[in-house]
Design an enzyme around this catalytic site. Structure first.
Site, PDB file in Angstrom:
ATOM      1  CG  ASN A   1      41.514  37.007  46.645  1.00  0.00           C
ATOM      2  OD1 ASN A   1      42.530  36.324  46.599  1.00  0.00           O
ATOM      3  ND2 ASN A   1      41.459  38.262  46.209  1.00  0.00           N
TER       4      ASN A   1
ATOM      5  CE  LYS B   1      42.563  40.327  48.846  1.00  0.00           C
ATOM      6  NZ  LYS B   1      42.339  41.758  49.119  1.00  0.00           N
TER       7      LYS B   1
ATOM      8  CG  HIS C   1      42.073  41.486  43.066  1.00  0.00           C
ATOM      9  ND1 HIS C   1      42.731  42.454  43.786  1.00  0.00           N
ATOM     10  CD2 HIS C   1      41.095  41.006  43.870  1.00  0.00           C
ATOM     11  CE1 HIS C   1      42.173  42.552  44.982  1.00  0.00           C
ATOM     12  NE2 HIS C   1      41.178  41.685  45.063  1.00  0.00           N
TER      13      HIS C   1
ATOM     14  CD  GLU D   1      44.677  43.270  46.778  1.00  0.00           C
ATOM     15  OE1 GLU D   1      45.002  42.074  46.676  1.00  0.00           O
ATOM     16  OE2 GLU D   1      43.874  43.683  47.653  1.00  0.00           O
TER      17      GLU D   1
ATOM     18  CD  GLU E   1      37.023  42.267  44.894  1.00  0.00           C
ATOM     19  OE1 GLU E   1      36.738  41.549  45.857  1.00  0.00           O
ATOM     20  OE2 GLU E   1      38.171  42.362  44.440  1.00  0.00           O
TER      21      GLU E   1
ATOM     22  N   GLY F   1      39.890  45.562  52.079  1.00  0.00           N
ATOM     23  CA  GLY F   1      40.850  45.470  53.173  1.00  0.00           C
ATOM     24  C   GLY F   1      40.867  46.684  54.085  1.00  0.00           C
TER      25      GLY F   1
ATOM     26  CB  SER G   1      35.364  45.470  54.219  1.00  0.00           C
ATOM     27  OG  SER G   1      36.667  46.024  54.081  1.00  0.00           O
TER      28      SER G   1
END
Ligand code: PGA
Length: 252
Positions: free
Chosen positions: A10, A12, A97, A99, A169, A175, A215
């Protein structure tokens, strides 16, 4: 039941079309020299999809998008439809996702609309679920994941569910450099598979691949991927460098 490991990058909001093509070329060349039994997907930004699609042609590496809208076309400024993605060679689409959920108003209801539309368009959704740190510490991880999963799969048939991938996730691991332990990942993956069995049936649950994301890197991938219900990875940071991404593919 053997599920083929699926490793997806991904990317991003990183890399120009040019930089994306360069990274894709490195991955294609490396996997041509040393083929992998795993399924590999890369998900660049929308503006890089076309370029990366050309690079991937004939390589066996799949192209994914990071989101899509649930309408086919029309006055939806800023949105991209499944048809438009398919036209540039996209076969996977990341949906829900964290985010998108945290910053852009994504809800379980909009994720569901997108999953339905992606499947109707012949795309394979990668459906993301996961709890925040606060939710984990409040011991409601399973409740959160259940609500997200049931929401995303509302009105989806078992046959269609089999075409999807789930990405677990944990938000606190994305991250942050803080990875779920392999046991923490396995526990939730097993729980998700149980949920799929209760929504559908055991055979459907056994066939759906569940990726871990948060991560993941070459150093921890082997242990995570060795868990019985961890069937792949959705990789952010470590997917932006060919050697790290290839390291994860090699560890699987
Ligand atoms: P990360 O991101 O690997 O950088 O934690 C994973 C993701 O958000 O898909």
């Amino acid at each position: 039941m053997t599920r083929r490991i699926i490793i997806a990058g991904n990317w991003k909001m990183h890399k120009t079309a040019e930089e994306s093509a360069t990274l894709a070329k490195e991955i294609v060349a490396a996997l041509k020299a040393a083929p992998s039994a795993n399924e590999v997907v890369v998900c660049p930004t929308y503006v890089a999809l076309d370029r990366v699609s050309s690079v991937l042609a004939g390589s066996g590496i799949a192209l994914g998008a990071q989101d899509m809208h649930w309408e086919n076309q029309g006055a939806f400024t800023g949105m991209i439809s499944g048809d438009l993605l398919k036209a540039v060679g996209v076969t996977y689409v990341i949906l829900g996702h964290s985010e998108q959920r945290a910053y852009f108003g994504e809800t379980d209801a909009t994720v569901n609309k997108k999953v339905i539309k992606a499947l109707a368009d012949g795309l394979s959704p990668i459906v993301c679920v996961g709890e925040t740190l606060e939710e984990r510490e409040g011991n409601i991880t399973e409740k959160v994941v259940e609500t997200q999963l049931r929401g995303a799969y509302a009105d989806i048939s078992a046959a269609d569910a089999r075409k999807t991938v789930v990405a677990y996730e944990p938000v606190w691991a994305i991250g942050t450099g803080r990875t779920a332990t392999s046991q923490q990942a396995q526990d939730v993956h097993k729980y998700i598979r149980g949920l799929l069995a209760s929504i559908y049936d055991a055979a459907t649950a056994e066939s759906v691949r569940i990726q871990y994301g948060g991560s993941m890197k070459p150093e921890n991938a082997a242990e995570l991927l060795a868990q019985p219900d961890v069937d792949g990875g959705l990789i952010g940071g470590a997917a932006l460098k060919a050697d790290a991404f290839l390291g994860i593919i090699g560890a699987a």
